[in-house]
Scaffold this active site. Structure first.
Site, PDB file in Angstrom:
ATOM      1  N   GLY A  50       0.762  -1.243   0.000  1.00 29.68           N
ATOM      2  CA  GLY A  50       0.000   0.000   0.000  1.00 29.68           C
ATOM      3  C   GLY A  50       0.792   1.292   0.000  1.00 29.68           C
ATOM      4  N   GLU A 104       4.023   4.075   6.121  1.00 32.30           N
ATOM      5  CA  GLU A 104       2.786   3.283   6.003  1.00 32.30           C
ATOM      6  C   GLU A 104       1.738   4.066   5.227  1.00 32.30           C
ATOM      7  OE1 GLU A 104       1.446   0.562   6.222  1.00 32.30           O
ATOM      8  OE2 GLU A 104       1.882  -0.587   8.018  1.00 32.30           O
ATOM      9  N   ASP A 105       0.884   3.349   4.522  1.00 35.25           N
ATOM     10  CA  ASP A 105      -0.239   4.002   3.842  1.00 35.25           C
ATOM     11  C   ASP A 105      -1.325   4.357   4.852  1.00 35.25           C
ATOM     12  OD1 ASP A 105      -0.709   1.306   4.354  1.00 35.25           O
ATOM     13  OD2 ASP A 105      -1.692   0.907   2.438  1.00 35.25           O
ATOM     14  N   ASP A 108      -4.658   1.250  10.920  1.00 37.67           N
ATOM     15  CA  ASP A 108      -6.035   0.952  11.285  1.00 37.67           C
ATOM     16  C   ASP A 108      -6.022   0.429  12.736  1.00 37.67           C
ATOM     17  OD1 ASP A 108      -8.652   0.046  11.351  1.00 37.67           O
ATOM     18  OD2 ASP A 108      -8.552  -1.114   9.530  1.00 37.67           O
ATOM     19  N   LYS A 136      -6.680   5.833  11.264  1.00 39.52           N
ATOM     20  CA  LYS A 136      -8.052   5.703  11.765  1.00 39.52           C
ATOM     21  C   LYS A 136      -7.974   5.568  13.274  1.00 39.52           C
ATOM     22  CE  LYS A 136      -9.928   3.165   7.776  1.00 39.52           C
ATOM     23  NZ  LYS A 136     -10.436   1.839   7.351  1.00 39.52           N
ATOM     24  N   PHE A 157     -14.034   2.437   5.130  1.00 35.11           N
ATOM     25  CA  PHE A 157     -13.066   1.809   4.240  1.00 35.11           C
ATOM     26  C   PHE A 157     -12.759   2.751   3.076  1.00 35.11           C
ATOM     27  CE2 PHE A 157     -11.325  -1.071   1.147  1.00 35.11           C
ATOM     28  CZ  PHE A 157     -10.499  -1.852   1.932  1.00 35.11           C
ATOM     29  N   VAL A 158     -11.471   2.916   2.775  1.00 36.40           N
ATOM     30  CA  VAL A 158     -11.064   3.813   1.686  1.00 36.40           C
ATOM     31  C   VAL A 158     -10.171   3.075   0.678  1.00 36.40           C
ATOM     32  CG1 VAL A 158     -11.255   5.970   2.989  1.00 36.40           C
ATOM     33  CG2 VAL A 158      -9.134   4.658   3.111  1.00 36.40           C
ATOM     34  N   ASP A 164      -5.978  -0.524  -1.504  1.00 31.30           N
ATOM     35  CA  ASP A 164      -6.766  -1.403  -2.367  1.00 31.30           C
ATOM     36  C   ASP A 164      -8.072  -1.850  -1.732  1.00 31.30           C
ATOM     37  OD1 ASP A 164      -5.380  -3.232  -0.456  1.00 31.30           O
ATOM     38  OD2 ASP A 164      -6.421  -4.754  -1.614  1.00 31.30           O
ATOM     39  N   ARG A 170      -5.744   0.570  -6.415  1.00 29.33           N
ATOM     40  CA  ARG A 170      -4.507   1.197  -5.937  1.00 29.33           C
ATOM     41  C   ARG A 170      -4.065   2.339  -6.850  1.00 29.33           C
ATOM     42  NH1 ARG A 170      -2.299  -2.067  -1.862  1.00 29.33           N
ATOM     43  NH2 ARG A 170      -2.582  -4.311  -2.087  1.00 29.33           N
TER      44      ARG A 170
HETATM   45  P1  IMP Z   1      -3.818  -2.558  10.714  1.00 27.50           P
HETATM   46  O1  IMP Z   1      -5.222  -2.908  11.108  1.00 27.50           O
HETATM   47  O2  IMP Z   1      -3.383  -1.219  11.318  1.00 27.50           O
HETATM   48  O3  IMP Z   1      -2.872  -3.651  11.043  1.00 27.50           O
HETATM   49  O4  IMP Z   1      -3.825  -2.338   9.145  1.00 27.50           O
HETATM   50  C1  IMP Z   1      -3.547  -3.405   8.308  1.00 27.50           C
HETATM   51  C2  IMP Z   1      -3.641  -3.062   6.871  1.00 27.50           C
HETATM   52  O5  IMP Z   1      -5.021  -3.071   6.540  1.00 27.50           O
HETATM   53  C3  IMP Z   1      -3.129  -1.718   6.362  1.00 27.50           C
HETATM   54  O6  IMP Z   1      -1.755  -1.668   6.139  1.00 27.50           O
HETATM   55  C4  IMP Z   1      -3.884  -1.651   5.053  1.00 27.50           C
HETATM   56  O7  IMP Z   1      -3.198  -2.384   4.071  1.00 27.50           O
HETATM   57  C5  IMP Z   1      -5.195  -2.330   5.376  1.00 27.50           C
HETATM   58  N1  IMP Z   1      -6.268  -1.355   5.589  1.00 27.50           N
HETATM   59  C6  IMP Z   1      -6.767  -0.893   6.742  1.00 27.50           C
HETATM   60  N2  IMP Z   1      -7.766  -0.015   6.524  1.00 27.50           N
HETATM   61  C7  IMP Z   1      -7.890   0.064   5.176  1.00 27.50           C
HETATM   62  C8  IMP Z   1      -8.753   0.815   4.304  1.00 27.50           C
HETATM   63  O8  IMP Z   1      -9.617   1.614   4.718  1.00 27.50           O
HETATM   64  N3  IMP Z   1      -8.558   0.624   2.972  1.00 27.50           N
HETATM   65  C9  IMP Z   1      -7.625  -0.212   2.462  1.00 27.50           C
HETATM   66  N4  IMP Z   1      -6.810  -0.923   3.243  1.00 27.50           N
HETATM   67  C10 IMP Z   1      -6.932  -0.785   4.584  1.00 27.50           C
END
Ligand code: IMP
Length: 180
Positions: A50, A104-105, A108, A136, A157-158, A164, A170
Site C-alpha cells: 500500500g 505506512e499508507d 487501522d 483511523k 473503508f477507503v 486497495d 490502488r
Molecule cells: P492494521 O489494522 O493497522 O494492522 O492495518 C492493516 C492493513 O489493513 C493496512 O496496512 C492496510 O493495508 C489495510 N487497511 C486498513 N484499513 C484500510 C482501508 O480503509 N482501505 C484499504 N486498506 C486498509
C-alpha cells in the site's frame, strides 16, 4: 474531470480526498522529515504494497542524503503465543545504529505496525520513526507511536493512492470512501 463516484470490483466509492489535499499533506510531512532527519542519513522503509505511492511522492521531495528499502510482510502466517505471527521480508540492509523511518499508507488497528516495530527492534537501529499517510484513530487498539500523520479519518473503508479493495483501486490518484 475527477469522478465523484467510482466502482472498484463490486463496491461503489465516493470521492473523499482530492489530489491537491494529498499533495499538501505529503509536502508538509516531507518538510517535517527534512527538518528532523536531513543530517542523519536516514533509511526510509515503505511497507508494501500500500505505501508505494505515498513513499514515491514523499521520497522525490527530499534533497538530502537518504536511502530507501522496501519491506513486505510475508503472506503466510503461523500461530504463536501472541496469535498470528507474520515475518518481515526484504530486510537486506544493515540497520544497526541507523535511523529508520517506516512509511505506512494507513494505520487501522495498529497490529501490522506493532509487528513491524517489534521485529525491527531486533536489528538494533539507532532510532525508528513512523510516518503514515492515513490514520483511523477510532480503530487503533495497539499502542503505536505515530510520529508523522497525513490525515486522521473515521472508520470507513477507503481506496486509492496505493490503498486497495480486493487488490483493485490502488491506481486511483484520489482517495475514495466506500458507499454504504
Ligand atoms: P492494521 O489494522 O493497522 O494492522 O492495518 C492493516 C492493513 O489493513 C493496512 O496496512 C492496510 O493495508 C489495510 N487497511 C486498513 N484499513 C484500510 C482501508 O480503509 N482501505 C484499504 N486498506 C486498509
Amino acid at each position: 474531470m475527477v469522478p465523484q463516484i467510482v466502482r472498484v470490483d463490486d463496491r461503489q466509492f465516493r470521492l473523499y480526498i482530492g489530489q491537491a489535499k494529498i499533495e499538501q499533506e505529503v509536502t508538509r510531512i516531507a518538510g517535517e522529515l527534512e527538518r528532523d532527519f536531513s543530517a542523519k542519513d536516514p533509511i526510509f522503509m515503505p511497507i508494501l504494497n500500500g505505501a508505494f505511492m505515498f513513499a514515491s511522492d514523499l521520497f522525490r521531495k527530499f534533497d538530502f542524503p537518504c536511502q530507501i528499502t522496501f519491506l513486505k510482510l510475508a503472506s503466510y502466517s503461523g500461530t504463536g503465543s501472541t496469535g498470528t505471527v507474520k515475518q518481515l521480508i526484504g530486510i537486506n540492509r544493515e540497520l544497526k545504529d541507523r535511523v529508520v523511518v517506516v512509511l505506512e499508507d494507513i494505520v487501522d488497528t495498529g497490529i501490522t505496525l506493532e509487528t513491524i516495530l517489534r521485529q525491527l527492534s531486533g536489528f538494533q537501529p539507532a532510532e525508528v520513526r513512523v510516518a503514515t499517510f492515513l490514520h483511523k484513530p477510532d480503530c487503533t487498539i495497539r499502542e503505536v507511536r505515530l510520529d508523522y500523520v497525513g490525515m486522521e479519518i473515521p472508520n470507513d473503508f477507503v481506496v486509492g493512492y496505493g490503498l486497495d479493495y480486493n487488490e483493485y483501486g490502488r491506481n486511483l490518484r484520489e482517495i475514495y470512501q466506500v458507499v454504504e
